[in-house]
Design a protein around this motif. Structure first.
Motif, PDB file in Angstrom:
ATOM      1  N   HIS A  32       0.858  -1.178   0.000  1.00  0.00           N
ATOM      2  CA  HIS A  32       0.000   0.000   0.000  1.00  0.00           C
ATOM      3  C   HIS A  32       0.895   1.228   0.000  1.00  0.00           C
ATOM      4  O   HIS A  32       1.478   1.574   1.016  1.00  0.00           O
ATOM      5  N   ALA A  33       1.000   1.866  -1.134  1.00  0.00           N
ATOM      6  CA  ALA A  33       1.848   3.047  -1.261  1.00  0.00           C
ATOM      7  C   ALA A  33       1.045   4.281  -0.901  1.00  0.00           C
ATOM      8  O   ALA A  33      -0.141   4.385  -1.181  1.00  0.00           O
ATOM      9  N   SER A  34       1.709   5.223  -0.270  1.00  0.00           N
ATOM     10  CA  SER A  34       1.059   6.489   0.047  1.00  0.00           C
ATOM     11  C   SER A  34       1.832   7.602  -0.662  1.00  0.00           C
ATOM     12  O   SER A  34       3.050   7.523  -0.816  1.00  0.00           O
ATOM     13  N   PRO A  35       1.140   8.640  -1.083  1.00  0.00           N
ATOM     14  CA  PRO A  35       1.833   9.721  -1.783  1.00  0.00           C
ATOM     15  C   PRO A  35       2.780  10.471  -0.849  1.00  0.00           C
ATOM     16  O   PRO A  35       2.571  10.526   0.362  1.00  0.00           O
TER      17      PRO A  35
END
Length: 79
Positions: A32-35
């Motif tokens: 889960h990548a976050s900006p």
């Protein structure tokens, strides 16, 4: 060994490998990548210039510092 004779066995082995890889990779959770958080101080405007600060120690030649790849006088590449 003639591969055409054993094409059915190659197909069955490839199918088994793909199926087992699908089964084992299904257990791995998805990332889960976050900006990235952009700070207001790093955005340039018409009145303010963006400044980049590089915090790093210069390496000495003994530690693997910058090396000269080619002489400036030498014109063109030599193959």
């Amino acid at each position: 060994m003639n591969i055409a004779k054993h094409m059915e066995a190659v197909f069955v082995v490839a199918l088994a490998a793909a199926g087992s890889a699908s089964y084992f990779t299904d257990a791995v959770p998805h990332a889960h990548a976050s900006p990235a958080v952009i700070q207001d101080s790093s955005i340039a405007t018409e009145t303010r210039m963006a400044v980049v600060v590089v915090k790093a120690k210069r390496l000495s030649p003994a530690e693997g510092g910058p090396t000269v790849l080619a002489e400036r006088r030498a014109g063109g590449s030599r193959i």
